[in-house]
Design a protein around this motif. Structure first.
Motif, PDB file in Angstrom:
ATOM      1  N   THR A  45       0.859  -1.184   0.000  1.00  0.00           N
ATOM      2  CA  THR A  45       0.000   0.000   0.000  1.00  0.00           C
ATOM      3  C   THR A  45       0.895   1.233   0.000  1.00  0.00           C
ATOM      4  O   THR A  45       1.871   1.305   0.744  1.00  0.00           O
ATOM      5  N   SER A  66       3.521   2.106   2.849  1.00  0.00           N
ATOM      6  CA  SER A  66       2.829   1.979   4.140  1.00  0.00           C
ATOM      7  C   SER A  66       3.787   1.690   5.289  1.00  0.00           C
ATOM      8  O   SER A  66       3.494   2.041   6.429  1.00  0.00           O
ATOM      9  N   SER A  70       2.007   7.107   6.743  1.00  0.00           N
ATOM     10  CA  SER A  70       0.634   6.862   7.155  1.00  0.00           C
ATOM     11  C   SER A  70      -0.279   7.693   6.253  1.00  0.00           C
ATOM     12  O   SER A  70       0.179   8.592   5.562  1.00  0.00           O
ATOM     13  N   SER A  84      -4.663   6.460  -1.144  1.00  0.00           N
ATOM     14  CA  SER A  84      -3.779   5.306  -1.129  1.00  0.00           C
ATOM     15  C   SER A  84      -4.087   4.422  -2.325  1.00  0.00           C
ATOM     16  O   SER A  84      -5.149   4.529  -2.934  1.00  0.00           O
ATOM     17  N   ASN A  86      -3.653   0.156  -3.047  1.00  0.00           N
ATOM     18  CA  ASN A  86      -3.312  -1.141  -2.456  1.00  0.00           C
ATOM     19  C   ASN A  86      -2.817  -2.071  -3.549  1.00  0.00           C
ATOM     20  O   ASN A  86      -3.103  -1.878  -4.733  1.00  0.00           O
TER      21      ASN A  86
END
Length: 120
Positions: A45, A66, A70, A84, A86
């Protein structure tokens, strides 16, 4: 004399067959080598930390993995920018390739959460 001509023809035929076999083998090796691609892991991520422009979205320097960052504090509070992505490539250079290949609209689709534009 006739046996000599037959021997020459048989040798020539054998040589041609050997060359064809070597050529076929070499071609198959080259084709197999071309089909082997670098395996890219899509497990990570990345969080978008950049600003408002499309160029910033497509610059890997504006993203943090990640394990080093954060989510943006406004993540999931808007629809204008990605927060974000993934299952992206783990390596930064592979991630840059991923950003380039997906483009801004693809990154927006890949981003499960969004955030608003950042006020300068």
């Amino acid at each position: 004399m006739m046996k000599h001509k037959f021997a020459v023809k048989a040798s020539l035929f054998t040589l041609i067959l050997a060359l064809l076999a070597i050529g076929t083998y070499a071609a198959s090796v080259v084709m197999k080598k071309d089909s082997v691609k670098k395996e890219v892991k899509f497990t990570t991520t990345w969080f978008y930390k950049g600003g408002n422009s499309n160029a910033e979205i497509l610059n890997a320097d504006n993203w943090e993995r990640s394990d080093t960052g954060s989510p943006h504090e406004q993540c999931d509070q808007g629809t204008d920018l990605p927060c974000s992505v993934n299952n992206a490539p783990e390596d930064e250079s592979d991630f840059q390739d991923y950003l380039n290949s997906r483009g801004v609209s693809g990154i927006m689709q890949d981003s499960p959460t969004k955030r608003p534009f950042v006020t300068p």
